[in-house]
Scaffold this active site. Sequence first.
Site, mmCIF file in Angstrom:
data_model
loop_
_atom_site.group_PDB
_atom_site.id
_atom_site.type_symbol
_atom_site.label_atom_id
_atom_site.label_comp_id
_atom_site.label_asym_id
_atom_site.label_seq_id
_atom_site.Cartn_x
_atom_site.Cartn_y
_atom_site.Cartn_z
ATOM 1 N N GLY A 1 41.011 44.172 29.071
ATOM 2 C CA GLY A 1 41.868 43.767 30.197
ATOM 3 C C GLY A 1 43.182 43.168 29.752
ATOM 4 O O GLY A 1 44.010 42.801 30.582
ATOM 5 N N TYR A 34 48.749 41.858 26.365
ATOM 6 C CA TYR A 34 48.807 40.465 25.891
ATOM 7 C C TYR A 34 48.327 40.372 24.430
ATOM 8 O O TYR A 34 48.976 39.739 23.590
ATOM 9 C CB TYR A 34 47.923 39.618 26.807
ATOM 10 C CG TYR A 34 47.905 38.141 26.517
ATOM 11 C CD1 TYR A 34 48.917 37.306 26.992
ATOM 12 C CD2 TYR A 34 46.861 37.559 25.798
ATOM 13 C CE1 TYR A 34 48.894 35.936 26.748
ATOM 14 C CE2 TYR A 34 46.823 36.196 25.551
ATOM 15 C CZ TYR A 34 47.842 35.392 26.033
ATOM 16 O OH TYR A 34 47.811 34.040 25.785
#
Length: 241
Positions: A143, A147
């Site tokens: 997910g 990042y």
Amino acid sequence: MPHVALVTGGSRGIGEAISKQLKSEGYLVAATYAGNDEKAAAFTKETDIKTFKWNVADYQASVEGISTVTEALGPIDVVVANAGITRDAMFHRMTPEQWQEVIDTNLTGVFNTVHPIWPSMRERKYGRIIVISSINGQKGQAGQVNYAATKAGDLGIIKSLAQEGARLGITANAVCPGYIGTEMVRAIPEDVLNSKIIPQIPVGRLGEPEEVARCVSFLASADAGFISGATISANGAQYFS
Ligand code: NDP
């Protein structure tokens, strides 16, 4: 003369704790933020630390912002590249915009923050660069392809800068926090926090922003001159890199 420290995203969350810690140790601190004027004003009122507003994803804005900080406080000795965002989605649903926004803020933002300060650190033969990476840059996270890529990239940045700065009195290090109880993490639904995230942390709790701030203050100190290219993990024994 007190050392001058710049903390990006220094008005709330982990950055707020870092700004306060450095101020308590005698640094002249400049805290930057992106848009939350209300929080920044409350922070300055509480701490007397000056805040400066610019978008770390914008190189020219960073150059101008850093020049304003230098005029106000003097040349920057310590830079803490802390500003960061998440735009989470499973990879098959992640949009190019979600990818790019995180790259621009968390990775290019570090370049934009350190690059304009680097020449003065080289000239003055002193500097402390600390980047706030993440456990998810070390281990990856479903997910968070965007990042995790930026936070792993941050580690490449500090290891390379450590080599370039080694003979110039400049150190570059990273702190990799695990899950810390800031708004970023509190935004995760409480049932997910309690059922999925906290049970993965061997110490059984979220970390405190102050626990990250104390790692930063050590790396920022003149005493830490032999530590460069290093990563300090502050993650409650969740992951060993
Ligand atoms: P918060 O969301 O609480 O605070 C983020 C700060 O960064 C705010 O001051 C915000 O400004 C600023 N900011 C965001 N985007 C920009 C931008 N484009 N330009 C300038 N400033 C910006 O974050 P945290 O305190 O939780 O996280 C701080 C750092 O720690 C991040 O790099 C994050 O990835 C990292 N981290 C956090 C963990 C956690 O558990 N919380 C774990 C591991 C790493 P404004 O107030 O104006 O929005």
